[in-house]
Design a protein around this motif. Structure first.
Motif, short mmCIF file in Angstrom:
data_model
loop_
_atom_site.label_atom_id
_atom_site.label_comp_id
_atom_site.label_asym_id
_atom_site.label_seq_id
_atom_site.Cartn_x
_atom_site.Cartn_y
_atom_site.Cartn_z
N ILE A 115 0.84 -1.19 0.00
CA ILE A 115 0.00 0.00 0.00
C ILE A 115 0.88 1.25 0.00
CG2 ILE A 115 -1.65 1.31 1.40
CD1 ILE A 115 -2.78 -1.37 2.31
N PRO A 116 0.56 2.25 -0.83
CA PRO A 116 1.37 3.47 -0.88
C PRO A 116 1.38 4.21 0.45
CG PRO A 116 -0.70 3.77 -2.06
CD PRO A 116 -0.60 2.31 -1.74
N ASP A 117 2.48 4.94 0.71
CA ASP A 117 2.63 5.67 1.96
C ASP A 117 2.76 7.16 1.66
OD1 ASP A 117 3.31 6.77 4.36
OD2 ASP A 117 4.83 5.28 4.87
N PRO A 118 1.70 7.95 1.84
CA PRO A 118 1.77 9.37 1.51
C PRO A 118 2.76 10.14 2.38
CG PRO A 118 -0.25 8.89 2.69
CD PRO A 118 0.38 7.57 2.36
N VAL A 119 2.97 9.70 3.62
CA VAL A 119 3.93 10.36 4.50
C VAL A 119 5.35 10.20 3.95
CG1 VAL A 119 4.91 10.43 6.82
CG2 VAL A 119 2.45 10.07 6.51
N ALA A 120 5.69 8.98 3.55
CA ALA A 120 7.02 8.73 2.98
C ALA A 120 7.19 9.49 1.67
CB ALA A 120 7.22 7.23 2.75
N ASP A 121 6.13 9.56 0.86
CA ASP A 121 6.21 10.31 -0.40
C ASP A 121 6.47 11.79 -0.14
OD1 ASP A 121 5.71 7.96 -1.73
OD2 ASP A 121 3.57 8.36 -2.06
N ARG A 122 5.79 12.34 0.87
CA ARG A 122 5.97 13.75 1.19
C ARG A 122 7.38 14.02 1.72
NH1 ARG A 122 5.22 18.63 -0.48
NH2 ARG A 122 4.99 20.18 1.19
N CYS A 123 7.87 13.12 2.56
CA CYS A 123 9.25 13.25 3.07
C CYS A 123 10.25 13.23 1.94
CB CYS A 123 9.55 12.14 4.08
SG CYS A 123 8.68 12.30 5.66
N LYS A 124 10.01 12.37 0.95
CA LYS A 124 10.91 12.30 -0.20
C LYS A 124 10.90 13.62 -0.98
CE LYS A 124 11.87 9.52 -4.32
NZ LYS A 124 11.42 8.34 -5.15
N GLU A 125 9.70 14.20 -1.16
CA GLU A 125 9.59 15.49 -1.85
C GLU A 125 10.33 16.59 -1.08
OE1 GLU A 125 5.49 16.26 -2.30
OE2 GLU A 125 5.12 14.58 -3.69
N LEU A 126 10.18 16.60 0.25
CA LEU A 126 10.86 17.60 1.07
C LEU A 126 12.38 17.45 1.00
CD1 LEU A 126 8.56 17.60 4.23
CD2 LEU A 126 8.78 19.43 2.54
N GLN A 127 12.86 16.21 0.99
CA GLN A 127 14.30 15.98 0.89
C GLN A 127 14.84 16.47 -0.45
OE1 GLN A 127 16.38 14.76 3.38
NE2 GLN A 127 17.90 15.56 1.94
N GLN A 128 14.08 16.25 -1.52
CA GLN A 128 14.50 16.73 -2.84
C GLN A 128 14.56 18.25 -2.86
OE1 GLN A 128 11.57 14.88 -5.36
NE2 GLN A 128 12.75 12.98 -5.59
N GLU A 129 13.58 18.90 -2.20
CA GLU A 129 13.57 20.36 -2.15
C GLU A 129 14.76 20.88 -1.34
OE1 GLU A 129 12.09 24.23 -2.88
OE2 GLU A 129 11.72 22.27 -3.80
N ILE A 130 15.08 20.20 -0.23
CA ILE A 130 16.25 20.59 0.57
C ILE A 130 17.53 20.47 -0.24
CG2 ILE A 130 17.67 19.91 2.56
CD1 ILE A 130 15.02 19.16 3.97
#
Length: 221
Positions: free
Chosen positions: A184-199
């Protein structure tokens, strides 16, 4: 009675590829034992013999690791896989063909009276370690992801993940309908990945700005 017992064992063969024989399931599957014991305890509970019902419930908990309050209403063909740590509260209502994995809690959120535990409709699946709390409803054919904490109603044919639980699939959109509970997809992990890319992007820009400032200072000197 024997027909219902066979039905309970049949669902094990449908859900668990490790099951080999009826004799093995009859003797060794704690989820099946917990359901059978609950039926006995629930019968006493309906006759208002609450003490006997609780004794049966607690003895079953001791041997199976699964705690089902004798007041809970459970439909047909409930499959509890492994089951250790499963807790099902007093005012829970569980429909037919529901699957529950180990560590699941169907609990309350406080000391309120009356209906205070979840209602789980037909064909729902609740994955490992999920916590479903309060007088909420898990819709028909819906799935709750592993480790999710659900405190709001879940629509029919939906998938919920995360803390707090979020609907990430509804009516078959976004992922295939034969979803495995561990994929099952994990929206929290997806958001963390997006934030890390932005950082990472901001770090690169800051480094470039520092390099440009250093070049300017060197030219000035």
């Amino acid at each position: 009675m024997f027909k219902r017992m066979k039905e309970d064992m049949d669902v094990v063969f449908e859900q668990d590829p490790a099951a080999r024989t009826y004799f093995e399931v009859f003797l060794t599957y704690s989820g099946v034992h917990a359901v059978w014991n609950h039926r006995i305890a629930h019968a006493f509970y309906k006759k208002k013999l609450f003490f006997i019902a609780r004794v049966i419930s607690q003895v079953s908990r001791f041997f199976t690791g699964i705690e089902i309050h004798p007041g809970a209403v459970i439909g047909r063909r409930l499959f509890i896989d492994h089951g250790m740590g499963v807790v099902i509260g007093e005012t829970c209502e569980i429909g037919d063909n529901v699957t529950i994995f180990q560590g699941v809690t169907l609990g309350g959120t406080g000391k309120e009276k009356g209906k205070r535990h979840p209602t789980v409709k037909d064909n729902a699946l609740i994955s490992t370690g999920a916590k479903v709390l309060g007088a909420i409803t898990i819709g028909e054919s819906s799935k709750v992801g592993g480790g999710a904490v659900v405190i709001k109603d879940v629509p029919d044919h939906s998938t919920v993940v995360g803390i707090p639980g979020r609907v990430v699939v509804q009516n078959g959109e976004r992922v295939r309908t034969d979803l495995d509970h561990h994929k099952i997809p994990d929206p929290v992990a997806d958001r963390c990945k997006e934030l890390q890319q932005e950082i990472d992007r901001l770090k690169i820009e800051i480094d470039r700005m520092k390099e440009g400032k250093a070049d300017y200072v060197n030219k000035s000197l």
